[in-house]
Scaffold this active site. Structure first.
Site, mmCIF file in Angstrom:
data_model
loop_
_atom_site.group_PDB
_atom_site.id
_atom_site.type_symbol
_atom_site.label_atom_id
_atom_site.label_comp_id
_atom_site.label_asym_id
_atom_site.label_seq_id
_atom_site.Cartn_x
_atom_site.Cartn_y
_atom_site.Cartn_z
ATOM 1 N N MET A 74 0.839 -1.206 0.000
ATOM 2 C CA MET A 74 0.000 0.000 0.000
ATOM 3 C C MET A 74 0.875 1.258 0.000
ATOM 4 O O MET A 74 2.020 1.250 0.420
ATOM 5 C CB MET A 74 -0.886 0.008 1.249
ATOM 6 N N GLY A 77 2.063 4.447 -4.588
ATOM 7 C CA GLY A 77 1.800 5.294 -5.746
ATOM 8 C C GLY A 77 1.373 4.536 -6.989
ATOM 9 O O GLY A 77 1.591 5.013 -8.102
ATOM 10 N N LYS A 78 0.736 3.378 -6.808
ATOM 11 C CA LYS A 78 0.311 2.585 -7.968
ATOM 12 C C LYS A 78 -0.683 3.354 -8.836
ATOM 13 O O LYS A 78 -0.552 3.392 -10.058
ATOM 14 C CB LYS A 78 -0.322 1.272 -7.510
ATOM 15 N N GLU A 130 -6.333 -1.403 -9.067
ATOM 16 C CA GLU A 130 -6.668 -2.374 -8.019
ATOM 17 C C GLU A 130 -6.803 -3.791 -8.601
ATOM 18 O O GLU A 130 -7.772 -4.515 -8.350
ATOM 19 C CB GLU A 130 -7.962 -1.969 -7.300
ATOM 20 N N ALA A 131 -5.790 -4.179 -9.357
ATOM 21 C CA ALA A 131 -5.842 -5.439 -10.102
ATOM 22 C C ALA A 131 -5.850 -6.671 -9.213
ATOM 23 O O ALA A 131 -6.172 -7.770 -9.677
ATOM 24 C CB ALA A 131 -4.661 -5.511 -11.076
#
Length: 207
Positions: free
Chosen positions: A11, A14-15, A89-90
């Site tokens: 978490m 920065g995805k 959110e894969a």
């Protein structure tokens, strides 16, 4: 050549910011992108993808059982040529949906960029992440740091007092108030009940 990419991290790495930057890079070159986001993560509103630093964009919200290959095909039929698919959110993808995205790459020759967590709060793989780790053409880690200064690779779910939770549903939507990224060594310490973690500051306003 089109590829299936999986950008993973703990978490707060920065995805989503990276996803939105990728979308911007395509668009400023006159290319069309499609952003997909799980409907269950509606913190910014259904179909809205937003990062903690305030960047945001519209996407298409999909259900757990949706056929993503068909969804992409339908979008092309309505809007024309598509240059890239980006998935936020894969980790919440089903195994079948990851396979469908691989078909978007292999049959439609469209690159698919997936961004998500690798493991849950117990250190176990999500279904979507497991399939992506197995089938993606390219894997890339987006790095963040633990409060100890080490690289954070694990995510801890905490209660209101900062103590780690070891039981509960795998999927529970939340932000800085619920999840903290830590190193593996710190994950072990916290999960043994040796202390608590100070949650990060609340998520920045999505503006």
């Amino acid at each position: 050549m089109a590829k299936l990419y999986f950008y993973y991290s703990a978490m707060n790495a920065g995805k989503t910011t990276t996803l939105l930057q990728s979308a911007h890079n395509y668009r400023e070159r006159g290319m069309r992108v499609l952003i997909l986001t799980p409907r269950l993560d509606d913190r910014a509103g259904s179909g809205r993808v937003a990062s903690r630093i305030g960047l945001q964009a519209d996407g298409i919200a999909f259900e757990r059982g949706a056929d993503l290959q068909k969804l992409v095909g339908d979008d092309i039929a309505v809007h024309g040529e598509l240059d890239c698919v980006l998935v936020d959110e894969a980790q919440f993808l089903g195994r079948a949906q990851v396979w469908q995205l691989s078909e978007v790459v292999d049959a439609l020759r469209i690159p698919v960029l997936c961004y998500g967590l690798r493991t849950d709060f117990r250190g176990e793989l999500f279904e979507g992440s497991q399939a992506l780790l197995a089938w993606a053409d390219e894997l890339s880690e987006i790095k963040t740091i633990c409060h100890t200064g080490k690289k954070a690779t694990m995510t801890v779910r905490v209660d209101a007092n900062g103590f780690a939770l070891q039981q509960g549903p795998q999927v529970e939507i939340g932000g800085n108030e619920r999840y903290v990224s830590v190193s593996r060594a710190e994950f072990k310490r916290i999960m043994r009940g040796e202390g608590r973690i100070e949650p990060l500051q609340p998520d920045l306003p999505l503006a």
